[in-house]
Design an enzyme around this catalytic site. Structure first.
Site, mmCIF file in Angstrom:
data_model
loop_
_atom_site.group_PDB
_atom_site.id
_atom_site.type_symbol
_atom_site.label_atom_id
_atom_site.label_comp_id
_atom_site.label_asym_id
_atom_site.label_seq_id
_atom_site.Cartn_x
_atom_site.Cartn_y
_atom_site.Cartn_z
ATOM 1 N N PHE A 90 62.693 26.785 98.620
ATOM 2 C CA PHE A 90 61.923 28.029 98.714
ATOM 3 C C PHE A 90 62.712 29.083 99.483
ATOM 4 O O PHE A 90 63.315 28.785 100.505
ATOM 5 C CB PHE A 90 60.587 27.788 99.441
ATOM 6 N N HIS A 91 62.676 30.322 98.944
ATOM 7 C CA HIS A 91 63.371 31.395 99.645
ATOM 8 C C HIS A 91 62.737 32.770 99.440
ATOM 9 O O HIS A 91 63.106 33.724 100.118
ATOM 10 C CB HIS A 91 64.824 31.476 99.162
ATOM 11 N N ARG A 92 61.779 32.893 98.529
ATOM 12 C CA ARG A 92 61.254 34.231 98.223
ATOM 13 C C ARG A 92 60.382 34.750 99.363
ATOM 14 O O ARG A 92 59.591 34.011 99.952
ATOM 15 C CB ARG A 92 60.463 34.200 96.907
#
Length: 370
Positions: A207-209
């Protein structure tokens, strides 16, 4: 002796996997000099240099070293640096990939200098203008001369936006080209033993958004979701630098237990092998939706939309929105053996780069610069 010059732009992690097959395909053309410009948008060693090493890409011909910054600052730095590259080298075509700031910045520079722009992964739309990537996609497509599309939805979106059909080329997916080419090398990875997991007995998370990781409440809920699904299968979580920084700043290290293995980002080959053998992948990444669909691995996308609808309509991807209760229910169904059966989309056959390069070469060879 090469008389045609082409510059491909890379800036962020997914770009490298897309340009690698393009670079290999151009090697078949003795009259083409293919150059690579690395903007330095991703400057972390584990997120950048390792990909050049693993993907057998040569050292970049140009390195802008822009680093991080606000969208405006980063885009402006790239434009200034890339303008120097283009004015000094006057390429016949500039190739941009994906939807990052490097994509739109270099497209603008090339278009204003009268250099044809080729956009790989054109036409993808989330229809969510709050995503910076969506702005980059729409603007890049509007000024590109070659629009290379990965799925049918891309063709429909571009036509709806008034793009000439003569510019649109349905060629397949270069991400899949890299996956097909490098899987034999990935099979030699020792990632499973390093993470102490067995095939089909673990979950991969990434996850990075901003919508998922940039608020304390949202990130805490996400980590709680991972902790819950880890009660069935251990979770391997290579943590993006931005996500790790937020976990620390929000003091959320204690929000996960030993069944969720937080690690530094892993290389492309190791990550391919981890995905290939996972029981489930949970993500907010675009490219991972495509890779899992090709490999037939169930994927849950924690987003309200996807610019890659074919992965849901035909593939193994589930779009759950940010409702983590819904995501957890689907995860439990998948882990109980109730995953849907997907199929590989049309032209995802490992030969997209060959089609792209053939189209570009034929066009510019027949229409040389005056």
């Amino acid at each position: 002796m090469p008389n045609l010059s082409i510059i491909s732009v890379v800036g962020a992690r997914p770009n490298f996997m897309k340009v690698a097959p393009i670079h290999k395909a151009f090697k078949k053309y003795a009259d083409v000099r293919h150059l690579i410009c690395h903007t330095g948008q991703h400057y972390d060693e584990t997120m950048s240099k390792v990909f050049f090493d693993e993907l057998e890409l040569p050292k970049p011909d140009f390195y802008l070293g822009v680093g991080s910054g606000s969208h405006a600052e980063q885009t402006a730095k790239i434009m200034v640096g890339f303008e120097r590259v283009v004015t000094q080298n006057r390429p016949d075509v500039v190739i941009v990939v994906g939807d990052v700031n490097s994509t739109i910045a270099c497209s603008l520079v090339a278009a204003k200098l009268g250099i044809p722009v080729a956009h790989i992964e054109a036409g993808l739309r989330s229809f969510d203008r709050s995503m910076p990537e969506e702005i980059n996609r729409v603007l890049t497509d509007s000024i590109s001369d070659f629009l290379f599309v990965t799925e049918q939805s891309g063709i429909e979106n571009l036509k709806r936006e008034g793009i000439s059909e003569k510019k649109i080329h349905f060629v397949g997916n270069v991400m899949i080209d890299s996956l097909v080419h490098y899987m034999p090398k990935a099979e030699r990875s020792d990632a499973l033993s390093r993470f102490r997991v067995d095939p089909a007995k673990y979950i991969v998370a990434t996850f990075h958004r901003p919508a998922n990781v940039d608020t304390q409440e949202g990130l805490k809920l996400l980590l709680g979701f991972l902790k819950n699904i880890a009660s069935r299968h251990r979770v391997v979580f290579p943590v993006h630098p931005r996500t790790r920084s937020n976990i620390r700043s929000f003091s959320l290290e204690s929000s996960v237990n030993g069944q969720v293995s937080l690690s530094e980002p892993v290389g492309y080959l190791d990550f391919l092998w981890l995905m290939k053998n996972a029981a489930l992948v949970v993500t907010d990444s675009g490219g991972i939706q495509e890779e899992t669909t090709y490999m037939g691995v169930p994927c849950i996308t924690i987003r309200d939309n996807t610019e890659r609808p074919v992965t849901v309509e035909q593939g193994t991807n589930y779009l759950t929105g940010t409702n983590l209760d819904s995501a957890e229910k689907i995860a439990r169904d998948v882990l109980s053996g109730k995953a849907k059966k997907g199929k590989i989309p049309e032209l995802w056959d490992g030969k997209a780069a060959e089609r792209i390069v053939e189209i570009i070469h034929k066009t510019i060879a027949e229409n040389p610069k005056s």
